[in-house]
Design an enzyme around this catalytic site. Structure first.
Site, PDB file in Angstrom:
ATOM      1  N   GLU A 263       9.797  -2.489  -5.769  1.00 34.97           N
ATOM      2  CA  GLU A 263       9.150  -1.223  -5.412  1.00 34.97           C
ATOM      3  C   GLU A 263       8.385  -0.614  -6.589  1.00 34.97           C
ATOM      4  O   GLU A 263       7.309  -0.043  -6.411  1.00 34.97           O
ATOM      5  CB  GLU A 263      10.184  -0.218  -4.895  1.00 34.97           C
TER       6      GLU A 263
ATOM      7  N   HIS B  38      18.469   4.012   4.952  1.00 29.52           N
ATOM      8  CA  HIS B  38      17.268   3.747   5.748  1.00 29.52           C
ATOM      9  C   HIS B  38      16.793   4.990   6.491  1.00 29.52           C
ATOM     10  O   HIS B  38      15.883   4.903   7.299  1.00 29.52           O
ATOM     11  CB  HIS B  38      17.523   2.650   6.783  1.00 29.52           C
TER      12      HIS B  38
HETATM   13  C1  LIG Z   1      15.276  -1.731  -2.704  1.00 27.28           C
HETATM   14  C2  LIG Z   1      15.126  -2.330  -1.347  1.00 27.28           C
HETATM   15  N1  LIG Z   1      13.898  -2.720  -0.918  1.00 27.28           N
HETATM   16  C3  LIG Z   1      13.742  -3.235   0.303  1.00 27.28           C
HETATM   17  C4  LIG Z   1      14.800  -3.381   1.138  1.00 27.28           C
HETATM   18  C5  LIG Z   1      14.615  -3.978   2.534  1.00 27.28           C
HETATM   19  N2  LIG Z   1      15.270  -5.305   2.547  1.00 27.28           N
HETATM   20  C6  LIG Z   1      16.507  -5.462   3.021  1.00 27.28           C
HETATM   21  S1  LIG Z   1      17.087  -6.998   2.747  1.00 27.28           S
HETATM   22  C7  LIG Z   1      15.640  -7.483   2.037  1.00 27.28           C
HETATM   23  C8  LIG Z   1      15.509  -8.873   1.505  1.00 27.28           C
HETATM   24  C9  LIG Z   1      16.631  -9.230   0.606  1.00 27.28           C
HETATM   25  O1  LIG Z   1      16.471 -10.528   0.163  1.00 27.28           O
HETATM   26  P1  LIG Z   1      17.506 -11.203  -0.808  1.00 27.28           P
HETATM   27  O2  LIG Z   1      17.759 -10.323  -1.966  1.00 27.28           O
HETATM   28  O3  LIG Z   1      17.014 -12.548  -1.094  1.00 27.28           O
HETATM   29  O4  LIG Z   1      18.859 -11.254   0.033  1.00 27.28           O
HETATM   30  P2  LIG Z   1      19.113 -12.036   1.400  1.00 27.28           P
HETATM   31  O5  LIG Z   1      18.862 -11.047   2.479  1.00 27.28           O
HETATM   32  O6  LIG Z   1      18.192 -13.182   1.450  1.00 27.28           O
HETATM   33  O7  LIG Z   1      20.533 -12.447   1.347  1.00 27.28           O
HETATM   34  C10 LIG Z   1      14.725  -6.441   2.016  1.00 27.28           C
HETATM   35  C11 LIG Z   1      13.358  -6.533   1.506  1.00 27.28           C
HETATM   36  C12 LIG Z   1      16.056  -2.948   0.672  1.00 27.28           C
HETATM   37  N3  LIG Z   1      17.159  -3.030   1.446  1.00 27.28           N
HETATM   38  N4  LIG Z   1      16.203  -2.439  -0.566  1.00 27.28           N
END
Ligand SMILES: Cc1ncc(C[n+]2csc(CCOP(=O)(O)OP(=O)(O)O)c2C)c(N)n1
Ligand SMILES: [Mg+2]
Lengths: 324, 385
Positions: free
Chosen positions: A59, A128
């Protein structure tokens, strides 16, 4: 065309990307998948991968690089997936975006938009659901726009993209798909910094914005049968604030209720009350009432609906104000 | 013409500047059991047969839990759910290497590790049902879920720092995804850990995606593990579909952490399901790719090892499956019986002592609910967006 808010946002992005080659859309999951709410659907297919990009989960860099890109003649339209994830980038908004024009004495500017869905009521996970518009509205140099209808979402987003300064565009995700209306085809704008009078009336002024507009209008409608003739203002832009519309209306009605989803203390309702106090105190026939979220974080999904002011809460405040 | 001091042209001869680049460091991916089931006998951990069987049971539990939770969500009886399907070896192998005194900083997919750590399944379900009470993570050293991705990394660093100051023999263990490694909080938290010699292990389950973003676009770095070097901490890259390899890697990392060397572990795995129940992965990845990873199923690989070493015969898979299915059903029943608190729940716990204004807001709301019972109806029937 008949559109929901999310479709109107998508339409605005298509329009303005077509109108202005300097626009660039980026954020998490906006390109390949078209955004988690589908706001950016079809953009990559139409405008290509150079102008529509998926970014890493960063972000700070999304907002910070938007500032840099904007100073280089481009029109960044960044998406923060949920406004709850904007706080890490608050630093970039405050330290850089909002004051770049000011601190370079107009040499550099940041014509950029940060779009972000905000608000509670969609059964999402923690973080959220907040409504933090007054925090951003408090930052000098940052415009904060919050449409409540499909027509405004499209027109105001195009204005935001064309604006010479940074605009935080907060989209009421709870009503992304709940209401449809006919919106104009093609490009049109709705001005930032101008409130809209949704309904004229004599008994009191009810002011709201974003998703709460709809609860407010419902409450007003319920009371119309009982003889309450309310004037309803959709603020549309938190900053700059359209004081004139507010003050003129309150001078006419002498009473005012402000409705917002954000926590009450320090919420934008306080700024509106202070504005009326400054400019229309002598016209007031009742204290200004605020109907707002409680001074707590938005609860997890099992209780979150208790947090959002429902029409009966708004109705009671209106009745008290009218009867005062 | 550029007449500035910078107008001279760059040296045309080699003046010996030799940038370091990522290719200079070779990073191996640690493995014990290969995808074909063959294994490196020297690397099999020195644990008893029961533990080896337990590992299988936990992986199966993780799989059953994910299936059932996803189904419950579809019926509207849970909120958004993030499944660990495909990541069972990473989740269970790492959880198994911890001690009950360690603190887990969860990120959402690691049900099995949390249950193993002492959380009740009922509470885990209640949490995904959005019931505040379950956030207590009662009876287990488990921090709140890091829903804001990456936000927990500095927290884990601080917790570990505290353990070190208190002279305890425990670590902070943060679970994170590949996406989290792109956040500012990750970079600062990792660097801090290095400076503080914090007894912390950062366990990145690189499942190749952050929602729709493939790992190649998440970072230009070839691996997550190599990032450790930049923070001056230790790094391990391990096959995340090999439960014994993960167990060994995290055991080693834990040992190093207790000696004052924080460790970043990258477990290479794959998210086989949707990102969450609100996601449609067919929009951004091919079925062939998913099929490819299905062939590297962690349970099957471990089963092959157990068969090869003659342990599989002692495992009654059907019986285990039935047992965990029942465990899940019982947890759902218990969750259904949980009596929801009233509106006080929203107002409590924000402060040790509720300030007068907040108390007033609560009382006003109570009165209003009495005056306008139709409010409940509005609240219950509000469209969910
Ligand atoms: C700071 C933040 N930005 C965006 C999101 C929205 N979001 C939720 S999960 C996700 C992807 C997470 O990917 P990763 O860290 O690889 O974990 P995975 O879900 O693949 O286990 C995003 C962009 C969030 N929860 N927190
Ligand atoms: Mg991932």
């Amino acid at each position: 065309m008949n559109a929901t808010i999310i479709q109107a946002v998508n339409d605005a992005l298509h329009e303005e990307m077509g109108n202005d080659e300097q626009t660039v859309v980026f954020g998490q999951d906006v390109a390949e998948s078209g955004g988690v709410f589908r706001a950016t659907e079809g953009l990559k297919e139409e405008f290509g991968g150079e102008r529509v990009l998926d970014t890493p989960l960063s972000e700070i860099a999304i907002v910070g690089s938007a500032v840099g890109l904007a100073t280089h003649g481009f029109r960044p339209i960044a998406e923060i997936q949920f406004s709850g994830f904007l706080p890490p980038a608050f630093d970039q908004l405050v330290t850089n975006a909002s004051r770049i024009r000011w601190r370079t004495r107009g040499e550099l500017t940041a014509p950029m938009v940060v779009r972000t869905p905000y608000g509670a009521g969609v059964r999402a996970l923690e973080h959220h659901s907040e409504s933090l518009e007054s925090i951003y509205g408090h930052v000098p140099g940052l415009k904060v726009a919050i449409p409540s209808t499909p027509h405004d979402a499209k027109g105001m987003l195009i204005s935001a993209i064309r604006d010479p300064d940074p605009v935080l565009f907060m989209e009421p995700k709870h009503v992304y798909r709940s209401y449809r209306e006919d919106i104009d085809e093609g490009t049109y704008t709705e001005p930032l910094g101008e409130a809209a009078v949704r309904q004229e009336g004599e008994d009191l002024t009810v002011i709201s914005w974003g998703a709460m507009m709809h609860q407010t209008l419902e409450a007003v409608e319920n009371l119309a049968d009982k003889g309450v003739d309310a004037e309803v203002i959709d603020l549309r832009t938190i900053s700059p604030l359209d004081k004139e519309t507010i003050v003129e209306s309150v001078k006419k009605t002498g009473r005012c209720v402000v409705v917002h989803e954000a926590a009450k203390t320090g919420g934008f309702g306080a700024e509106i009350a202070a504005t009326i106090n400054d400019e229309a105190l002598m016209y007031l026939e009742a204290p200004i009432e605020r109907v707002a979220g409680f001074d707590v974080p938005v609860p997890l999904l099992s209780m979150e609906d208790y947090y959002i002011p429902p029409p009966p809460r708004i109705e009671e405040a209106i009745k008290d104000t009218v009867a005062y | 013409m550029d007449n500035s001091p910078q107008s001279i042209s760059p040296p045309s001869v080699d003046v010996g500047v030799d940038p370091i680049s990522q290719g200079d460091v070779e990073i191996e991916t640690y493995q014990v059991v290969r995808p074909d089931g063959s294994f490196d006998a020297d690397r099999v951990p020195d644990v008893d047969d029961e533990a080896l069987r337990d590992l299988y049971r936990w992986m199966l539990l993780q799989r059953v839990y994910d299936n059932r939770a996803t189904k419950l969500q579809r019926r509207g009886r849970l909120g958004t759910v993030a499944s660990g399907r495909g990541q069972e070896a990473a989740i269970i192998g790492s959880g198994f290497a911890l001690s009950q005194d360690d603190w887990i900083f969860p990120y959402g997919r690691e049900a099995g590790a949390l249950l193993m750590h002492g959380l009740s399944m009922r509470d885990l379900l209640l949490y995904w049902r959005g019931i505040e009470d379950a956030s207590k993570m009662e009876g287990a050293n488990i921090f709140g879920m890091a829903i804001s991705i990456g936000s927990h990394i500095p927290l884990a660093t601080g917790k570990a720092w505290g353990m070190q100051l208190a002279g305890e023999e425990s670590i902070a263990f943060a679970n994170l995804g590949d996406g989290a490694t792109s956040t500012g909080a990750f970079h600062e938290g990792m660097n801090f850990a290095g400076v503080l010699d914090a007894p912390a292990v950062y366990f990145c389950q690189n499942n190749q995606y952050a929602i729709s973003l493939p790992f190649e676009k998440q970072t230009n770095a070839d691996t997550v593990a190599q990032k450790a070097l930049a923070y001056g901490v230790d790094g391990i890259r391990v096959d995340g579909n090999d439960v014994l390899a993960v167990y060994n890697a995290v055991s080693k990392a834990r040992e190093r952490a207790l000696e004052g060397n924080p460790v970043l572990v990258e477990a290479v795995t794959y998210r086989r399901g949707a990102h969450t129940t609100s996601d449609d992965p067919t929009r951004y990845r091919s079925e062939e790719e998913v099929d490819e990873w299905e062939k590297r199923d962690p349970l099957e690989r471990y089963q092959a090892f157990l068969e090869e070493t003659g342990r599989w015969d002692d495992i009654d898979e059907e019986a285990i499956r039935e047992e965990v299915e029942e465990e899940f059903s019982a947890a759902v029943d218990a969750a259904d019986e949980f009596e929801e608190r009233g509106i006080e729940e929203i107002f409590s716990y924000l402060h040790e002592e509720t300030p007068p204004e907040l108390q007033r807001q609560l009382e006003e709301f109570r009165e209003l609910l009495e005056e306008r019972p139709d409010m409940y109806e509005y609240i219950e029937t509000r469209p969910k967006g």
